[in-house]
Enzyme design. Sequence first.
Site, mmCIF file in Angstrom:
data_model
loop_
_atom_site.group_PDB
_atom_site.id
_atom_site.type_symbol
_atom_site.label_atom_id
_atom_site.label_comp_id
_atom_site.label_asym_id
_atom_site.label_seq_id
_atom_site.Cartn_x
_atom_site.Cartn_y
_atom_site.Cartn_z
ATOM 1 N N HIS A 1 0.417 -1.036 0.209
ATOM 2 C CA HIS A 1 0.040 -0.149 0.075
ATOM 3 C C HIS A 1 0.469 1.726 0.027
ATOM 4 O O HIS A 1 0.858 2.149 0.491
ATOM 5 C CB HIS A 1 -0.945 0.144 1.121
ATOM 6 C CG HIS A 1 -2.727 0.152 0.981
ATOM 7 N ND1 HIS A 1 -3.201 0.869 1.422
ATOM 8 C CD2 HIS A 1 -3.111 -1.039 -0.223
ATOM 9 C CE1 HIS A 1 -4.881 0.615 1.167
ATOM 10 N NE2 HIS A 1 -4.716 -0.979 0.357
ATOM 11 N N HIS B 1 -6.244 -4.634 -10.638
ATOM 12 C CA HIS B 1 -6.503 -4.805 -9.921
ATOM 13 C C HIS B 1 -8.334 -4.727 -9.880
ATOM 14 O O HIS B 1 -8.203 -3.977 -10.463
ATOM 15 C CB HIS B 1 -6.354 -3.549 -9.470
ATOM 16 C CG HIS B 1 -6.550 -2.383 -7.792
ATOM 17 N ND1 HIS B 1 -7.525 -1.246 -8.022
ATOM 18 C CD2 HIS B 1 -6.098 -2.786 -6.769
ATOM 19 C CE1 HIS B 1 -7.232 -0.979 -6.224
ATOM 20 N NE2 HIS B 1 -6.838 -1.835 -5.873
HETATM 21 MG MG MG Z 1 -2.935 -2.563 -3.569
#
Ligand code: MG
Length: 381
Positions: free
Chosen positions: A185, A284
């Site tokens: 992240h 994603h």
């Molecule tokens: Mg990610």
Amino acid sequence: MKIVGYELFLVEPRWLFLRLDTDEGVSGWGEPIVEGRAATTARGVEEAMEYLVGQDASRIEDHWQVLTKGGFYRGGPVLGSVTAGIDQALWDIAGRALGVPVHQLLGGPVRDRARVYGWVHGSEPAELAEAARAQVERGLTAVKMNPSELLAPLDTPAAIQRVVDRVAAVRDAVGSQVDVAIDCHGRFSTAMSRRVLPLLEPLQPLFVEEPVLPEHTRDLDAVVRSTTIPVATGERLFSRWDFRAAFEAGIAVAQPDVSHAGGISETRRIAAMAEVHDVLLAPHCPLGPIALAASLQVDFATPNFLIQEQSLGIGYGDDTGLLGYLVDSAPFTFVDGSIERPTGPGLGIEVDEAAVRRAAERGHDWRTPLWRHADGSLAAW
Ligand SMILES: [Mg+2]
């Protein structure tokens, strides 16, 4: 076939759906969303529709060109996601009008099933291990986890040990037949990545995602050179031009989001560009059923596809979100950790508009959490 109208639906847990209508009665669905900026994205779609209503729905590429380049100012998450949702809906319309799945229009299927992975969350290693076992029981053969929570740019040996312990707990829980991917992240600095990732190598993660923030994409080669773990990135890159530096830095896995990176049209092109660099595609998708369906259409037509993210068990809300907006959730059934090739027309799903409409009456106001370091300064979430 002319575009004659549209409707937007703001639905839980943090999504935005678009239905695009034509004068021949064929409608298509898209998911134009920047998580945490749903209203901004909706306004962007409304502006785009000032141009699109009255246009020929079959001119998908020309509309893509106008939406991304016709406004003088280009790029970024909002414009990329506005274009993405509209592009998905246009491909859905094209497939439905012809009675074929979108992947058929992209050259036909190159595989019969697409492997998927699920998220595992938890603070303590034991919680993560339990969540991982639950995802394997759900039928998955791959999971993804955050290796840390809040992390300082250069953190202590104790914090680094916690990272190793978390990943080790999940590896122990699932064994060597199941893949474990790591999503940082953007919480690691380049220096932290170089220190920590070699310690995780014995656990053989499938890939390490976003070790550093997207503004450091050009510097990813330092991370790539520091570890044998395949480096992945791309959910915060919005076009093939954004991806160029990542490919040149030597990433192993490209992760465009079909709802951010210009839709099916541009994700397809990013995949082809990835192939040139011997990079695999792992789209994603912590999003809803339309985004997942659109991703799968690309996956089934893409030779260098690796694995697909999906949001069951992701922890942003009730799991019914992904399946509850569909008339029939069968297209998203997991068989041996994979989803079978969808055969329905367009995106291959039937959206339950009544359920979507009921959810849109509630709407949502999801915002990205704000995290701060112990000294009060802003931290990466
Ligand atoms: Mg990610």
